[in-house]
Motif scaffolding. Sequence first.
Motif: not given
Length: 363
Positions: A180-199
């Motif tokens: 799972f870690g290997k396959v999903t390694e390319p996923v970009k990190p989530v930013t604070d801005a992403d989190a704020q938008r979801y909130y």
Amino acid sequence: MKTRMPTWLNRGVLGRFAEQLGRRSVFRLTGYRAGVVVAMLLVVVGGSGAKTAMHAAEALPADAAFRSSGVLVTKQQLQQRVALMEFLYGLQRPPDPAGVDKFNRAVAKALVVSDVVDRAAAEHGIVVADKAASDQLDKMIKENSGGDRRAFIQELGARGVSEQNVLDEIKRQQASARLFGKVTEPVKPVTDADAQRYYDQNRAQMVTPEQRGVANIVVPDMAQAQQIAEQANGGSDFGALAAQFSVDGSTKDKGGSLGDVQADQLDPGYAKAAFAAPAGAVFGPVQTQQGWNVGKVGEVHPSTPVSFEQVRDAIKGKLDNDAKLKVWNGFLTQRIKDADVTYAPEYRPADPDASPARAAQGE
């Protein structure tokens, strides 16, 4: 009062290896997403793109449950894996014929996914050392059997499961987590801005769920539960009644206390009664799979709004999980298609062509 996170934030990609074994309680077992193996059973990896046409040239032997990547899995082998899942994960067979039929088809698909993941892990060069699995087993025995290895092995034998079966499953769990870690390694990190938008988009849900302190007594029959409820309502000490009558060994010496709980952590029928009663009230009897229950409500912690700062990290974790699961589901879908799976008719899943993502959402 401690800040309590919203219910949807309490579930991550990686869960506990197993719930405590043999525990009598009104707590509801939740799904296990440890990396992705059989523990994820019928939820995250529930889908398949398997081919299910029964061509004459591909007819399965009478004792086969399915064939995946040219390898036959017999009905006996499938049932052995089910026995292992019952022991490790609390998997329960439905009592009714219709439920059994659905159960068999769902388990067959789950094992197809598990075997596909095993092969993919091997192709990626993932190898779990014997010591790593042995250490995990030792930890499991310590947590669930008080360190009594003999009792643990006896329980395995009574269920037709061997210690090697458990070690193999532990290796499967750990290898799957690495894959799972290997396959999903390319996923970009989530930013604070992403989190704020979801909130901001989900502000109405940004509350702590109501929690209640609940104590519980469980007994084998309704008549006894009614007598206990009458005594508790008549002023008898609830903790003393729990110590005297409850068959829940994990709570009877603690006054029957389950601690502070949310409704979704409890058996649905029990939760309905517990969250309808006022603080200080006795409720029940309520029947669950463990027996007849009489409960008492303690302190009630109402639902309250939470700030972005309180849930920022949890939201980022959720968004990261969602992104990784999307990649993982796409990977699994293609791998299962490539496995060219053929099921025996009685094990053919109801939704053999559903993607893992759609199956997880119940579509």
